[in-house]
Write a protein that holds these residues in place. Structure first.
Motif, PDB file in Angstrom:
ATOM      1  N   ILE A 100       9.425  37.935  22.199  1.00 22.89           N
ATOM      2  CA  ILE A 100      10.526  37.900  23.154  1.00 22.89           C
ATOM      3  C   ILE A 100      11.879  37.747  22.460  1.00 22.89           C
ATOM      4  O   ILE A 100      12.865  38.391  22.833  1.00 22.89           O
ATOM      5  CB  ILE A 100      10.324  36.752  24.160  1.00 22.89           C
ATOM      6  N   GLU A 101      11.932  36.907  21.428  1.00 24.19           N
ATOM      7  CA  GLU A 101      13.224  36.522  20.857  1.00 24.19           C
ATOM      8  C   GLU A 101      13.589  37.246  19.567  1.00 24.19           C
ATOM      9  O   GLU A 101      14.765  37.243  19.190  1.00 24.19           O
ATOM     10  CB  GLU A 101      13.244  35.006  20.596  1.00 24.19           C
ATOM     11  N   GLU A 102      12.628  37.825  18.872  1.00 24.75           N
ATOM     12  CA  GLU A 102      12.925  38.431  17.578  1.00 24.75           C
ATOM     13  C   GLU A 102      12.885  39.959  17.645  1.00 24.75           C
ATOM     14  O   GLU A 102      12.244  40.543  18.520  1.00 24.75           O
ATOM     15  CB  GLU A 102      11.920  37.942  16.524  1.00 24.75           C
ATOM     16  N   VAL A 103      13.572  40.586  16.712  1.00 24.88           N
ATOM     17  CA  VAL A 103      13.594  42.049  16.625  1.00 24.88           C
ATOM     18  C   VAL A 103      12.462  42.546  15.743  1.00 24.88           C
ATOM     19  O   VAL A 103      11.700  43.434  16.123  1.00 24.88           O
ATOM     20  CB  VAL A 103      14.953  42.544  16.081  1.00 24.88           C
ATOM     21  N   ASN A 104      12.349  41.984  14.564  1.00 22.89           N
ATOM     22  CA  ASN A 104      11.300  42.373  13.627  1.00 22.89           C
ATOM     23  C   ASN A 104      10.173  41.342  13.690  1.00 22.89           C
ATOM     24  O   ASN A 104      10.319  40.221  13.224  1.00 22.89           O
ATOM     25  CB  ASN A 104      11.861  42.464  12.207  1.00 22.89           C
ATOM     26  N   VAL A 105       9.060  41.751  14.279  1.00 23.99           N
ATOM     27  CA  VAL A 105       7.942  40.837  14.489  1.00 23.99           C
ATOM     28  C   VAL A 105       6.724  41.338  13.717  1.00 23.99           C
ATOM     29  O   VAL A 105       6.320  42.492  13.893  1.00 23.99           O
ATOM     30  CB  VAL A 105       7.594  40.733  15.990  1.00 23.99           C
ATOM     31  N   PRO A 106       6.139  40.506  12.865  1.00 20.59           N
ATOM     32  CA  PRO A 106       4.933  40.929  12.139  1.00 20.59           C
ATOM     33  C   PRO A 106       3.749  41.017  13.083  1.00 20.59           C
ATOM     34  O   PRO A 106       3.803  40.561  14.225  1.00 20.59           O
ATOM     35  CB  PRO A 106       4.753  39.803  11.115  1.00 20.59           C
ATOM     36  N   SER A 107       2.674  41.595  12.605  1.00 24.84           N
ATOM     37  CA  SER A 107       1.456  41.654  13.401  1.00 24.84           C
ATOM     38  C   SER A 107       0.948  40.236  13.631  1.00 24.84           C
ATOM     39  O   SER A 107       1.314  39.299  12.912  1.00 24.84           O
ATOM     40  CB  SER A 107       0.389  42.482  12.682  1.00 24.84           C
ATOM     41  N   THR A 108       0.102  40.072  14.634  1.00 22.62           N
ATOM     42  CA  THR A 108      -0.397  38.736  14.942  1.00 22.62           C
ATOM     43  C   THR A 108      -1.183  38.149  13.784  1.00 22.62           C
ATOM     44  O   THR A 108      -1.197  36.930  13.590  1.00 22.62           O
ATOM     45  CB  THR A 108      -1.292  38.791  16.196  1.00 22.62           C
TER      46      THR A 108
END
Length: 296
Positions: A87-95
């Protein structure tokens, strides 16, 4: 926001249950410890970190976790951070990659996704961010006659806000109250009349509660040492054995798309799948179905 934030808070008795030991405060500390390290690793913003802990506190306040299973609290922490990051970040790593910061257990991506659904259902899908970070800029501008506050003042405010996460006493206050208290604190020494004037522009807040929160902030001996203590949260060495489907993180091994990544030499866990099985999640749902209807 001041009105709606009330729907995004932990259960009313959450703080008392942490104080009297009904809820294990060390579990919360361990979760915060890992979330803090993971956010630092990926350079996530303060809003993401605070949102993740907000989800965790709300979930932990109403959901009874399986007893004596440290892997369960780790899985909840990963799920909460995963939701906040999306929700809050642009670049999100895989789970899977999200599990940085040397966690004791690693989980497969689909396992984390199942836990996310459990968390979301428990929170009634109310995951809009209502944290002090959302209020602080507005309150600082109010205290500065509408002018934008300096970057250094905002940075200092966010640092103080992050330091309030560890102290459970701050769970007594709503995010808007914490933000108002922080805004007063970074403004320097203020006389009673100045505080009265400042609080009067904070619509919907009670002066006594804001002042009480301000006093609690002032009582913190050292904000820097408080932040350091987050990284020193101890984890018990007497952890239970991993359930079927959960590997010790020390093995640095997990499965993705049917392939094992990493290795776990000379480990008794090599025959385990690195996933919390459907049976375990379903057991949680069934065993707590009645209490969930009452609490969530």
């Amino acid at each position: 926001m001041v009105e709606r934030e009330k729907e995004h808070l932990p259960r009313d008795d959450y703080l008392n249950r942490l104080r009297n030991g009904e809820l294990d405060i060390s579990l919360r500390k361990n979760a915060l410890h890992w979330i803090f390290k993971a956010c630092t690793h990926y350079n996530f913003r303060e809003l993401c970190l605070y949102s993740a802990m907000s989800y965790f506190d709300r979930f932990f306040s109403v959901y009874e976790l399986p007893g004596d299973k440290a892997w369960a609290i780790q899985l909840v922490a990963v799920a909460c951070l995963s939701l906040a990051a999306k929700i809050e970040e642009v670049n999100v790593p895989s789970t899977v990659d999200l599990q940085a910061g040397e966690p004791k257990y690693l989980f497969e991506g689909k396992t984390i996704q199942r836990m996310e659904i459990v968390v979301l259902n428990c929170l009634n899908w109310k995951i809009k961010a209502y944290t002090p970070c959302n209020f602080i800029d507005y309150y600082l501008r109010k205290m500065n006659d509408g002018d934008f506050p300096s970057g250094s003042k905002i940075t200092r405010s966010l640092q103080i806000i992050l330091n309030t996460i560890e102290g459970i006493e701050f769970l007594e206050f709503r995010p808007s109250e914490i933000a108002a208290a922080v805004a007063l604190y970074v403004s320097g020494d203020m006389q009673e009349k100045d505080i009265d004037k400042a609080v009067s522009v904070f619509t919907g807040l009670e002066k006594d509660r804001v002042v009480k929160c301000l006093e609690l902030i002032q009582e913190m001996k050292s904000i820097r040492s408080s932040a350091t203590n987050v990284g020193n949260a101890s984890i018990s060495s007497s952890e239970p054995h991993s359930p079927n489907g959960v590997l010790d993180a020390a093995c640095l091994s997990y499965r993705t798309d049917g392939k094992t990544v990493g290795s776990c030499p000379s480990s008794s866990h090599t025959s385990h799948k690195s996933v919390l099985g459907d049976w375990e999640v379903e057991k949680w749902k069934r065993s707590h179905a009645l209490s969930m209807k009452k609490l969530c």
